[in-house]
Write a protein that holds these residues in place. Structure first.
Motif, short mmCIF file in Angstrom:
data_model
loop_
_atom_site.label_atom_id
_atom_site.label_comp_id
_atom_site.label_asym_id
_atom_site.label_seq_id
_atom_site.Cartn_x
_atom_site.Cartn_y
_atom_site.Cartn_z
N ARG A 1 -28.34 33.06 -8.50
CA ARG A 1 -28.91 31.72 -8.67
C ARG A 1 -28.77 31.28 -10.12
N ARG A 2 -28.58 29.98 -10.33
CA ARG A 2 -28.42 29.49 -11.70
C ARG A 2 -29.03 28.11 -11.87
N GLU A 3 -29.25 27.76 -13.13
CA GLU A 3 -29.70 26.42 -13.51
C GLU A 3 -28.47 25.52 -13.63
N TYR A 4 -28.64 24.25 -13.40
CA TYR A 4 -27.58 23.27 -13.59
C TYR A 4 -28.01 22.33 -14.71
N ASP A 5 -27.14 22.13 -15.69
CA ASP A 5 -27.39 21.14 -16.73
C ASP A 5 -27.21 19.76 -16.12
N PRO A 6 -27.74 18.72 -16.76
CA PRO A 6 -27.52 17.36 -16.24
C PRO A 6 -26.02 17.07 -16.09
N ALA A 7 -25.69 16.30 -15.07
CA ALA A 7 -24.29 16.00 -14.75
C ALA A 7 -23.63 15.13 -15.81
N TRP A 8 -22.33 15.29 -15.95
CA TRP A 8 -21.51 14.43 -16.79
C TRP A 8 -20.72 13.51 -15.88
N ARG A 9 -20.05 12.51 -16.43
CA ARG A 9 -19.19 11.61 -15.67
C ARG A 9 -17.75 12.08 -15.83
N VAL A 10 -17.00 12.09 -14.73
CA VAL A 10 -15.60 12.55 -14.75
C VAL A 10 -14.69 11.34 -14.57
N HIS A 11 -13.71 11.23 -15.48
CA HIS A 11 -12.74 10.13 -15.46
C HIS A 11 -11.33 10.67 -15.26
N PRO B 1 -19.48 21.35 -10.12
CA PRO B 1 -19.41 20.64 -8.84
C PRO B 1 -20.41 19.49 -8.71
N HIS B 2 -21.38 19.43 -9.61
CA HIS B 2 -22.41 18.39 -9.53
C HIS B 2 -22.10 17.17 -10.40
N ASP B 3 -21.00 17.20 -11.16
CA ASP B 3 -20.65 16.06 -12.01
C ASP B 3 -20.43 14.80 -11.17
N ARG B 4 -20.61 13.64 -11.82
CA ARG B 4 -20.48 12.35 -11.15
C ARG B 4 -19.09 11.77 -11.38
N PRO B 5 -18.37 11.41 -10.32
CA PRO B 5 -17.05 10.80 -10.51
C PRO B 5 -17.19 9.34 -10.94
N HIS B 6 -16.36 8.92 -11.87
CA HIS B 6 -16.26 7.52 -12.28
C HIS B 6 -15.49 6.77 -11.20
N CYS C 1 -30.57 12.96 -12.64
CA CYS C 1 -29.51 13.50 -13.49
C CYS C 1 -28.64 14.56 -12.82
N ARG C 2 -28.93 14.92 -11.60
CA ARG C 2 -28.20 15.95 -10.86
C ARG C 2 -28.21 17.30 -11.57
N GLY C 3 -29.28 17.60 -12.25
CA GLY C 3 -29.44 18.89 -12.90
C GLY C 3 -30.72 19.56 -12.44
N THR C 4 -30.93 20.79 -12.87
CA THR C 4 -32.20 21.46 -12.63
C THR C 4 -32.97 21.63 -13.92
N ARG C 5 -32.37 21.24 -15.04
CA ARG C 5 -32.99 21.36 -16.36
C ARG C 5 -33.39 19.99 -16.89
N CYS C 6 -34.31 19.34 -16.27
CA CYS C 6 -34.77 18.02 -16.72
C CYS C 6 -35.72 18.20 -17.89
N ALA C 7 -35.88 17.14 -18.66
CA ALA C 7 -36.79 17.18 -19.81
C ALA C 7 -38.21 17.51 -19.37
N ASN C 8 -38.67 16.88 -18.32
CA ASN C 8 -39.99 17.14 -17.75
C ASN C 8 -39.76 17.69 -16.36
N ARG C 9 -39.89 18.98 -16.21
CA ARG C 9 -39.48 19.63 -14.97
C ARG C 9 -40.26 19.21 -13.74
#
Length: 116
Positions: free
Chosen positions: A5-15, A39-44, A88-96
């Motif tokens: 199991r792992r944490e996901y950082d907030p998603a980035w946008r893919v261009h 796999p959680h990044d957001r497509p432009h 943000c499509r992450g598991t590491r939000c500022a306020n969990r």
């Protein structure tokens, strides 16, 4: 075999690499490499199914999200410690916003518990 199991950082946008909205000077890689690693990044809007299936060149753009509470989405990757955040499509939000959701193992343990 147990999935790690792992944490996901907030998603980035893919261009697409040639997208006019893509960040200048960004690292160029293949669509498949980005999908496998993030796999959680957001497509432009410039990314089409055909472009991705041809494994075209892409770049990632960091998105700066406002501080927010973690609100579960319906997206739960098999290796995530909990559902991804709706914002943000992450598991590491500022306020969990609470403890991680327990994810059950993928394989049964063989233990049978009867009801009385």
């Amino acid at each position: 075999m147990m999935i790690q199991r792992r944490e996901y950082d907030p998603a980035w946008r893919v261009h697409a690499a040639d997208c006019p909205d893509a960040p200048p000077g960004a690292f160029v890689t293949t669509a498949r490499a980005v999908y496998e690693a993030f796999p959680h990044d957001r497509p432009h809007r410039c990314l089409t199914k055909g472009y991705v299936s041809r494994n075209g060149a892409v770049v990632r753009e960091q998105i700066h999200y406002e501080p927010h509470d973690w609100v579960p989405s319906t997206i739960v990757p098999a290796d995530a410690i909990r559902a991804l955040c709706r914002t943000c499509r992450g598991t590491r939000c500022a306020n969990r916003g609470g403890p991680p959701v327990q994810v059950l193992p993928q394989t049964p343990s063989g233990l049978i518990i009867g009801r009385s």
